[in-house]
Design an enzyme around this catalytic site. Structure first.
Site, PDB file in Angstrom:
ATOM      1  N   LEU A   1       0.840  -1.203   0.000  1.00  0.00           N
ATOM      2  CA  LEU A   1       0.000   0.000   0.000  1.00  0.00           C
ATOM      3  C   LEU A   1       0.874   1.252   0.000  1.00  0.00           C
ATOM      4  CD1 LEU A   1      -0.110   1.709   2.929  1.00  0.00           C
ATOM      5  CD2 LEU A   1      -1.334  -0.322   3.627  1.00  0.00           C
TER       6      LEU A   1
ATOM      7  N   CYS B   1       9.736   4.539   3.035  1.00  0.00           N
ATOM      8  CA  CYS B   1      10.168   3.295   2.372  1.00  0.00           C
ATOM      9  C   CYS B   1      11.314   3.451   1.385  1.00  0.00           C
ATOM     10  CB  CYS B   1       8.989   2.671   1.641  1.00  0.00           C
ATOM     11  SG  CYS B   1       7.721   2.085   2.745  1.00  0.00           S
TER      12      CYS B   1
HETATM   13  C1  UDX Z   1       5.803   3.451  -1.447  1.00  0.00           C
HETATM   14  C2  UDX Z   1       5.321   2.407  -2.466  1.00  0.00           C
HETATM   15  O1  UDX Z   1       4.553   3.055  -3.485  1.00  0.00           O
HETATM   16  C3  UDX Z   1       4.505   1.346  -1.782  1.00  0.00           C
HETATM   17  O2  UDX Z   1       4.137   0.336  -2.707  1.00  0.00           O
HETATM   18  C4  UDX Z   1       5.335   0.745  -0.670  1.00  0.00           C
HETATM   19  O3  UDX Z   1       4.582  -0.217   0.020  1.00  0.00           O
HETATM   20  C5  UDX Z   1       5.813   1.813   0.301  1.00  0.00           C
HETATM   21  O4  UDX Z   1       6.516   2.824  -0.407  1.00  0.00           O
HETATM   22  P1  UDX Z   1       4.673   5.543  -0.216  1.00  0.00           P
HETATM   23  O5  UDX Z   1       6.050   5.855   0.247  1.00  0.00           O
HETATM   24  O6  UDX Z   1       3.577   5.523   0.773  1.00  0.00           O
HETATM   25  O7  UDX Z   1       4.645   4.105  -0.924  1.00  0.00           O
HETATM   26  O8  UDX Z   1       4.232   6.605  -1.331  1.00  0.00           O
HETATM   27  P2  UDX Z   1       4.457   6.760  -2.917  1.00  0.00           P
HETATM   28  O9  UDX Z   1       3.164   7.118  -3.509  1.00  0.00           O
HETATM   29  O10 UDX Z   1       5.157   5.597  -3.516  1.00  0.00           O
HETATM   30  O11 UDX Z   1       5.384   8.051  -2.990  1.00  0.00           O
HETATM   31  C6  UDX Z   1       6.718   8.067  -2.510  1.00  0.00           C
HETATM   32  C7  UDX Z   1       7.386   9.373  -2.858  1.00  0.00           C
HETATM   33  O12 UDX Z   1       7.629   9.464  -4.259  1.00  0.00           O
HETATM   34  C8  UDX Z   1       6.562  10.611  -2.501  1.00  0.00           C
HETATM   35  O13 UDX Z   1       7.407  11.587  -1.950  1.00  0.00           O
HETATM   36  C9  UDX Z   1       5.985  11.025  -3.829  1.00  0.00           C
HETATM   37  O14 UDX Z   1       5.662  12.375  -3.874  1.00  0.00           O
HETATM   38  C10 UDX Z   1       7.133  10.687  -4.762  1.00  0.00           C
HETATM   39  N1  UDX Z   1       6.730  10.493  -6.172  1.00  0.00           N
HETATM   40  C11 UDX Z   1       5.834   9.521  -6.515  1.00  0.00           C
HETATM   41  C12 UDX Z   1       7.286  11.303  -7.159  1.00  0.00           C
HETATM   42  O15 UDX Z   1       8.100  12.167  -6.860  1.00  0.00           O
HETATM   43  N2  UDX Z   1       6.919  11.109  -8.462  1.00  0.00           N
HETATM   44  C13 UDX Z   1       6.039  10.147  -8.847  1.00  0.00           C
HETATM   45  O16 UDX Z   1       5.773  10.016 -10.050  1.00  0.00           O
HETATM   46  C14 UDX Z   1       5.474   9.329  -7.827  1.00  0.00           C
END
Ligand code: UDX
Ligand code: ADP
Length: 453
Positions: free
Chosen positions: A158, A271
């Site tokens: 998630l 993560c």
């Molecule tokens: C992530 C994974 O998506 C999830 O599957 C795992 O279990 C835990 O780590 P999370 O850290 O909750 O989840 O959020 P996520 O939506 O993946 O975003 C992580 C970071 O990447 C955020 O800071 C977000 O803003 C950034 N991001 C995401 C970007 O900079 N660009 C994108 O295109 C997508």
């Protein structure tokens, strides 16, 4: 059937709430040593913010979902024990700064060994280095009274901010176990829990080590995509290519796909950095320094991107932000969560403070004391240059520049014309994530700039 989950955090809380919600006949107890956290789960104001979570918890709580601090009692009563404790990056000793700190996992394993006198299925939910199950198995085996337990790996995929939707409709559920008759039976028992709402073909079963490793690899691949597009965003700025247009163009290739190509101030969250660092440490441990260096570059680009964003602000403001008011909109690591772990906002605020700017932060869900503690360090003396505003409008009033660090929806609908009127000219806005139509902003007089358009 009785399920217990050790650890009532961002993973354990929502995951168990969903199981209880979907399976009213299973009794689910979530335990934590942290009394305040458990009290919050039992209150009107849950300790974590996730859209849709209140309804799920309120439906199941008291029916078949319970939150308690009685860790040992819940372990003794359970058939299936999920381990959802934190596995932060080690800050001391061998592997400091990269390896996962497994002290909480080990402590839970010891408690289970002490308390479990009937056979249990132990499920690793926390993200852990590959082969951690061996540690749990050895601790259990070494305990004379401990019952025979099966250890499974069932990593959680998630994402925060979309936890309820992700849990309701997961792309896949991954369950790893020992390929023995006892292991297969344990896998089947856990499959049966998820099969109540997840289609069978989306439940993948593997051996233990594939499952443990797949979680780290999934996060590393996602982080790598962001670092790749962020690296390209710098090249776009130098060449007048538009990173959004590039992302759209390459994402239309079905082999590449459109997701996780949004240029940003840098990824944050609990993560990505932790897991990629852990992966590099594992690679080195297994004698693969080249592989470690390859993945380490994903983190290096991310650190560089965060610094580059703050440096872009300083450069645009005529190379000095000393005594200038800079509004930082958003502090959580992404929208729709109150989680600030590894948020790019920390790095941006620190760099601006180093340049003697007056930084005013606003975030809809992160409390002021947490913002201050994250930027300055827990217990550090206050810095009068860092303040927290109660609204976006208050933060922006009189600011020389606005830096939108988290893409909260409410920042899309602000009255920027009115905000602009209250800013010294020329006024600047930096949108690391392209949440606004910058043509519109330019039309009302902003010197729009930032990563992307
Ligand atoms: C992530 C994974 O998506 C999830 O599957 C795992 O279990 C835990 O780590 P999370 O850290 O909750 O989840 O959020 P996520 O939506 O993946 O975003 C992580 C970071 O990447 C955020 O800071 C977000 O803003 C950034 N991001 C995401 C970007 O900079 N660009 C994108 O295109 C997508
Ligand atoms: P995550 O994002 O992985 O869910 P959190 O830090 O939000 O991580 O949650 C982990 C939870 O595990 C914390 O609330 C912490 O108090 C709890 N925890 C850690 N060790 C133990 C333990 N030995 N027994 C019970 N709970 C524990």
């Amino acid at each position: 059937m009785k399920i217990c989950c050790i650890g009532a955090g961002y993973v354990g809380g929502p995951t168990m709430a969903m199981i209880a919600f979907k399976a009213p006949d299973i009794s689910v107890t979530v335990v934590d040593l942290n009394e305040k956290r458990i009290a919050a789960w039992n209150s009107e104001t849950l300790p974590i913010y996730e859209p849709g979570l209140d309804e799920v918890v309120k439906t199941a709580r008291g029916r078949n979902l319970f939150f308690s601090t009685d860790v040992k009692g819940a372990i003794a009563a359970a058939d299936i024990i999920f381990v959802s404790v934190n596995t932060p990056t080690k800050t001391y000793g061998v592997g400091a700064g990269r390896a996962a700190d497994l002290r909480y996992i080990e402590s839970v394993a010891r408690t289970i060994a002490e308390v479990a006198t009937s056979p249990k299925i132990i499920v690793e939910k926390s993200t852990i280095p590959v082969r951690t199950a061996t540690t749990i198995q050895e601790i259990l085996a070494a305990h004379p009274r401990a019952a025979k337990c099966q250890v499974l790996s069932n990593p959680e995929f998630l994402a925060e901010g979309t936890a309820v939707a992700d849990l309701t409709n997961p792309d896949r559920v991954l369950i790893g176990g020992e390929r023995t008759p006892e292991g297969e039976a344990a896998i089947e028992a856990l499959v049966a829990v998820y099969a109540r709402w997840v289609p069978r073909e989306r439940i993948i079963t593997t051996n233990l080590w594939s499952s443990e490793l797949s979680k780290l690899v999934a996060n590393a691949f996602l982080a790598q995509r962001i670092s790749s597009i962020n690296a390209i965003s710098a090249l776009c700025e130098a060449t007048e290519a538009d990173v959004d247009e590039v992302a759209n163009a390459i994402g239309k290739d079905s082999r590449i796909g459109p997701k996780f190509l949004k240029a940003s101030v840098g990824f944050g969250g609990s993560c990505f950095q932790k897991d990629v660092l852990n992966l590099t440490y594992l690679c080195e441990h297994f004698g693969l320094p080249e592989v470690a260096a390859y993945w380490e570059s994903v983190i290096k680009i991310n650190d560089w991107q965060k610094r580059r964003f703050a440096a872009n602000i300083v450069k645009a403001l005529y190379n000095t932000v000393a005594d200038k008011r800079i509004a930082v909109l958003g502090f959580a690591f992404k929208k729709d969560t109150n989680d600030t772990r590894e948020t790019a906002a920390i790095s941006v605020c620190r760099d601006l403070l180093t340049e003697q700017a007056n930084v005013v932060v606003y975030d809809p869900k992160v409390p002021a004391h947490e913002i201050v503690a994250d930027v300055l360090g827990k217990g550090a003396p206050a810095n009068p240059r860092l303040t927290v505003a109660a609204s976006a409008l208050e933060a922006c009033a009189g600011a020389h520049a606005i830096a939108i660090v988290t893409e909260w929806d409410e920042f899309k609908t602000l009255d920027y014309a009115a905000i602009f009127a209250g800013m010294p000219k020329p006024a600047f806005i930096f949108d690391g994530r392209n949440i606004l139509n910058l043509a519109q902003l330019r039309a009302i007089g902003f010197r729009a700039s930032g990563i992307g358009k």
